[in-house]
Design a protein around this motif. Sequence first.
Motif, PDB file in Angstrom:
ATOM      1  N   VAL A  63       0.835  -1.211   0.000  1.00  0.00           N
ATOM      2  CA  VAL A  63       0.000   0.000   0.000  1.00  0.00           C
ATOM      3  C   VAL A  63       0.864   1.253   0.000  1.00  0.00           C
ATOM      4  O   VAL A  63       2.037   1.227   0.349  1.00  0.00           O
ATOM      5  N   VAL A  64       0.225   2.358  -0.411  1.00  0.00           N
ATOM      6  CA  VAL A  64       0.795   3.694  -0.260  1.00  0.00           C
ATOM      7  C   VAL A  64      -0.214   4.503   0.544  1.00  0.00           C
ATOM      8  O   VAL A  64      -1.422   4.258   0.475  1.00  0.00           O
ATOM      9  N   THR A  65       0.290   5.434   1.324  1.00  0.00           N
ATOM     10  CA  THR A  65      -0.582   6.287   2.124  1.00  0.00           C
ATOM     11  C   THR A  65      -0.457   7.715   1.624  1.00  0.00           C
ATOM     12  O   THR A  65       0.651   8.198   1.380  1.00  0.00           O
ATOM     13  N   VAL A  66      -1.593   8.360   1.462  1.00  0.00           N
ATOM     14  CA  VAL A  66      -1.638   9.735   0.972  1.00  0.00           C
ATOM     15  C   VAL A  66      -2.097  10.633   2.107  1.00  0.00           C
ATOM     16  O   VAL A  66      -3.061  10.317   2.804  1.00  0.00           O
ATOM     17  N   GLY A  67      -1.404  11.749   2.281  1.00  0.00           N
ATOM     18  CA  GLY A  67      -1.806  12.766   3.247  1.00  0.00           C
ATOM     19  C   GLY A  67      -2.125  14.046   2.508  1.00  0.00           C
ATOM     20  O   GLY A  67      -1.411  14.425   1.576  1.00  0.00           O
ATOM     21  N   VAL A  68      -3.206  14.690   2.900  1.00  0.00           N
ATOM     22  CA  VAL A  68      -3.591  15.966   2.305  1.00  0.00           C
ATOM     23  C   VAL A  68      -3.830  16.936   3.450  1.00  0.00           C
ATOM     24  O   VAL A  68      -4.572  16.632   4.389  1.00  0.00           O
ATOM     25  N   HIS A  69      -3.188  18.084   3.384  1.00  0.00           N
ATOM     26  CA  HIS A  69      -3.319  19.122   4.408  1.00  0.00           C
ATOM     27  C   HIS A  69      -3.613  20.424   3.680  1.00  0.00           C
ATOM     28  O   HIS A  69      -2.879  20.788   2.758  1.00  0.00           O
ATOM     29  N   ALA A  70      -4.660  21.121   4.073  1.00  0.00           N
ATOM     30  CA  ALA A  70      -5.000  22.397   3.447  1.00  0.00           C
ATOM     31  C   ALA A  70      -5.120  23.457   4.523  1.00  0.00           C
ATOM     32  O   ALA A  70      -5.782  23.253   5.537  1.00  0.00           O
ATOM     33  N   ASP A  71      -4.467  24.580   4.302  1.00  0.00           N
ATOM     34  CA  ASP A  71      -4.445  25.689   5.244  1.00  0.00           C
ATOM     35  C   ASP A  71      -5.098  26.902   4.593  1.00  0.00           C
ATOM     36  O   ASP A  71      -4.464  27.597   3.798  1.00  0.00           O
ATOM     37  N   PRO A  72      -6.374  27.166   4.908  1.00  0.00           N
ATOM     38  CA  PRO A  72      -7.070  28.272   4.256  1.00  0.00           C
ATOM     39  C   PRO A  72      -6.506  29.641   4.618  1.00  0.00           C
ATOM     40  O   PRO A  72      -6.552  30.555   3.813  1.00  0.00           O
ATOM     41  N   LEU A  73      -5.947  29.785   5.803  1.00  0.00           N
ATOM     42  CA  LEU A  73      -5.409  31.075   6.226  1.00  0.00           C
ATOM     43  C   LEU A  73      -4.204  31.477   5.380  1.00  0.00           C
ATOM     44  O   LEU A  73      -4.047  32.630   5.002  1.00  0.00           O
TER      45      LEU A  73
END
Length: 177
Positions: A63-73
């Motif tokens: 498997v591969v693991t995906v991380g998504v982080h979004a910073d609206p500020l």
Amino acid sequence: MSVHRRWFSLPREPATVAAGRRRVRALITAWGGAPLDEDTQLTVDLVTSELLGNAVRHATGPVVTVGVHADPLHHRAVIEVYDASPAVPVAGRPDRDSESGRGILLIAELALAHGVIRKRTGKWVWAEIALPTGPVGRLWWPTRSRRTDEPPDRNPRQGVPPKPPADRVAPGAMTCH
């Protein structure tokens, strides 16, 4: 406003690239509340495809693991892919007719910053991209109200923060060159 974070795992197989790309785009779009402009959507898709494509082709493990982080500020998103291989991606030097070797070069051009964080059992390869700050049809992550006497933005890239210096990376990260 808080930073949005999500991780998910996918099987390490060719179909993972398209599935991961759709999921990353859907998460960032949902967190912003409106569709991404065409340039940002293309950047999200290309960066996600290259990160996942490298992991599927060159990594080990099921498997591969995906991380998504979004910073609206700060109008930023980080897309990261974890795989169990200790091998660090290296930018290729493809000739004109090569069918591969351009992934890291594309990421370097499209991302604000990118790099690798080594772990005992593998690595995270990540890229930080700019998210729109101004109107592109509708406000994506609104930062202020636009006055009614202001002319509409004509350039869809207007409002996207400029690319920071190449030496800007996350603490503890190793950049890919």
